[in-house]
Motif scaffolding. Structure first.
Motif, PDB file in Angstrom:
ATOM      1  N   ASP A   1       1.064  -1.544   0.067  1.00 39.19           N
ATOM      2  CA  ASP A   1       0.181  -0.574  -0.167  1.00 39.19           C
ATOM      3  C   ASP A   1       1.289   1.396   0.108  1.00 39.19           C
ATOM      4  O   ASP A   1       2.151   1.202   0.586  1.00 39.19           O
ATOM      5  N   THR A   2       0.090   2.375  -0.656  1.00 38.45           N
ATOM      6  CA  THR A   2       0.858   3.857  -0.784  1.00 38.45           C
ATOM      7  C   THR A   2       0.173   4.609   0.102  1.00 38.45           C
ATOM      8  O   THR A   2      -1.349   4.724  -0.365  1.00 38.45           O
ATOM      9  N   HIS A   3       0.592   5.362   0.661  1.00 38.04           N
ATOM     10  CA  HIS A   3      -0.678   6.471   1.244  1.00 38.04           C
ATOM     11  C   HIS A   3       0.034   7.556   1.122  1.00 38.04           C
ATOM     12  O   HIS A   3       1.761   7.671   1.741  1.00 38.04           O
TER      13      HIS A   3
ATOM     14  N   THR B   1       0.202  10.275   3.345  1.00 43.44           N
ATOM     15  CA  THR B   1       0.772  11.125   4.815  1.00 43.44           C
ATOM     16  C   THR B   1       1.314  10.217   5.391  1.00 43.44           C
ATOM     17  O   THR B   1       2.636  10.091   5.944  1.00 43.44           O
ATOM     18  N   GLN B   2       1.006   8.962   5.075  1.00 41.99           N
ATOM     19  CA  GLN B   2       1.468   7.349   5.799  1.00 41.99           C
ATOM     20  C   GLN B   2       3.407   6.636   5.348  1.00 41.99           C
ATOM     21  O   GLN B   2       3.406   5.801   6.362  1.00 41.99           O
ATOM     22  N   GLY B   3       3.223   6.874   3.459  1.00 39.21           N
ATOM     23  CA  GLY B   3       4.310   6.578   3.568  1.00 39.21           C
ATOM     24  C   GLY B   3       3.518   5.036   2.819  1.00 39.21           C
ATOM     25  O   GLY B   3       2.538   4.408   2.506  1.00 39.21           O
ATOM     26  N   ARG B   4       4.726   4.302   2.720  1.00 40.64           N
ATOM     27  CA  ARG B   4       4.314   2.430   1.681  1.00 40.64           C
ATOM     28  C   ARG B   4       4.518   2.058   2.589  1.00 40.64           C
ATOM     29  O   ARG B   4       5.186   2.057   4.276  1.00 40.64           O
ATOM     30  N   THR B   5       3.627   0.994   2.520  1.00 34.35           N
ATOM     31  CA  THR B   5       4.261  -0.043   3.928  1.00 34.35           C
ATOM     32  C   THR B   5       3.762  -1.632   2.251  1.00 34.35           C
ATOM     33  O   THR B   5       4.044  -2.256   1.755  1.00 34.35           O
ATOM     34  N   PHE B   6       5.379  -2.483   3.354  1.00 37.05           N
ATOM     35  CA  PHE B   6       5.883  -3.338   2.274  1.00 37.05           C
ATOM     36  C   PHE B   6       5.695  -4.947   3.202  1.00 37.05           C
ATOM     37  O   PHE B   6       5.418  -4.558   5.119  1.00 37.05           O
ATOM     38  N   GLN B   7       4.726  -6.065   3.136  1.00 36.59           N
ATOM     39  CA  GLN B   7       5.404  -7.332   3.409  1.00 36.59           C
ATOM     40  C   GLN B   7       6.284  -8.609   2.522  1.00 36.59           C
ATOM     41  O   GLN B   7       5.956  -8.331   1.163  1.00 36.59           O
ATOM     42  N   ARG B   8       5.624  -9.473   3.623  1.00 39.56           N
ATOM     43  CA  ARG B   8       6.086 -10.924   2.909  1.00 39.56           C
ATOM     44  C   ARG B   8       6.192 -11.883   3.855  1.00 39.56           C
ATOM     45  O   ARG B   8       5.619 -11.480   4.927  1.00 39.56           O
TER      46      ARG B   8
ATOM     47  N   PHE C   1       4.667 -10.488   8.087  1.00 40.02           N
ATOM     48  CA  PHE C   1       5.520  -9.057   8.662  1.00 40.02           C
ATOM     49  C   PHE C   1       4.860  -8.388   7.665  1.00 40.02           C
ATOM     50  O   PHE C   1       5.220  -8.183   5.826  1.00 40.02           O
ATOM     51  N   VAL C   2       4.504  -6.983   8.389  1.00 43.45           N
ATOM     52  CA  VAL C   2       4.583  -5.913   7.870  1.00 43.45           C
ATOM     53  C   VAL C   2       5.794  -4.987   8.166  1.00 43.45           C
ATOM     54  O   VAL C   2       5.684  -4.250   9.279  1.00 43.45           O
ATOM     55  N   VAL C   3       5.876  -4.352   6.951  1.00 42.28           N
ATOM     56  CA  VAL C   3       6.680  -2.906   7.237  1.00 42.28           C
ATOM     57  C   VAL C   3       6.170  -1.858   6.840  1.00 42.28           C
ATOM     58  O   VAL C   3       6.333  -1.452   5.577  1.00 42.28           O
ATOM     59  N   ARG C   4       6.153  -0.688   7.617  1.00 44.35           N
ATOM     60  CA  ARG C   4       5.435   0.791   6.833  1.00 44.35           C
ATOM     61  C   ARG C   4       6.087   2.099   7.567  1.00 44.35           C
ATOM     62  O   ARG C   4       7.488   1.925   8.310  1.00 44.35           O
TER      63      ARG C   4
END
Length: 280
Positions: free
Chosen positions: A8-10, A12-19, A94-97
């Motif tokens: 996801d890309t927000h 104001t909150q920036g990007r969100t990566f997951q694996r 795993f979710v990294v924001r």
């Protein structure tokens, strides 16, 4: 980025990566959630060499700054674990924001006071034997204790509690070394950090570290190799029966009873400790 995807890309909150978690990471995750184990805790007693001149190094603001900088360098330390949301068979990820790596998240750092070094050791036992502070939303937890003794105001106790699903012995020392180095800089210049995508590319599942020639083998050959490994392991373990390296009482209930923490502390004279550090 091996296994990592942009989720996801927000604005104001920036990007969100997951694996997805691999089989080893899942094992440590469930072990921690159900048994309250699979954690690593490091306790450091820090001293200021120049007393009041370096007092700012132990300030709350500098500690928070050092931790946020360390999170940006090691993004898994600021990750969370979330289900994919696909029902009963949902798969943890795993979710990294971007946003979480740039700020201090709730409950990441706890500040407190202790009366002496022995009291700090009791705090360690209480952390390990009490309710597990880590969760799927918090994989790393820092405790910062200052001593109330007026003659030891230059002493700080730092305890770093990490979930085993994101760290091992080598990673623990590397992360803590980076944290302490950043803390000692006191807000000075820091080395340029690579983009988040490049740092996530190094946080890959352990299965991806298998040699390429093993991954290229057919399923049948891989199965035979696994069977041979298991046979060698069983023969090795058969030689270790009827004994245990640690004194204990083993029963059928042992695997279902939570362990109690025991601590062994070793103190070296300053001269001897300096010799050890110089040797390393």
């Amino acid at each position: 980025m091996s296994g990592w995807t942009l989720f996801d890309t927000h604005p104001t909150q920036g990007r969100t990566f997951q694996r997805s978690l691999d089989v080893y990471e899942l094992g440590f995750l469930w072990d921690g959630l159900f048994n309250g184990t699979a954690v690593n805790l490091h306790h450091f007693e820090l001293h200021l060499l120049n007393g009041s001149q370096d007092a700012h190094l132990f300030s709350d603001a500098n500690i928070v700054r050092a931790w946020v900088s360390t999170k940006r360098r090691y993004p898994l330390s600021g990750a969370t674990v979330q289900d994919s949301g696909t029902g009963f068979a949902s798969e943890p990820h795993f979710v990294v924001r971007d946003h979480d790596l740039a700020v201090l998240c709730p409950r990441e750092i706890v500040f407190g006071r202790v009366t002496c070094a022995e009291d700090a050791h009791r705090q360690v036992a209480a952390i390990l034997d009490g309710l597990r502070p880590l969760s799927e939303e918090l994989l790393v937890h820092l405790y910062v204790f200052r001593e109330t003794d007026s003659e030891r105001t230059n002493v700080l106790h730092l305890m770093v509690l990490m979930a085993h699903c994101i760290t091992d012995g080598v990673v623990n020392r590397t992360l803590v070394r980076c944290l302490l180095d950043t803390l000692a800089r006191g807000g000075g210049s820091e080395a340029a950090q690579s983009p988040l995508e490049e740092r996530l590319a190094m946080a890959v599942p352990s299965m991806d570290h298998e040699p390429w020639y093993l991954r290229s083998l057919s399923p049948a050959i891989r199965g035979w190799r696994k069977a041979v490994r298991m046979l060698i392991f069983q023969l090795k373990m058969a030689k270790r029966q009827n004994g245990h390296t640690l004194p204990c009482r083993l029963t059928r209930l042992t695997p279902h009873v939570a362990g109690r923490t025991c601590l062994v502390s070793i103190a070296h004279p300053n001269r001897q400790l300096l010799t050890v550090v110089c040797t390393i």
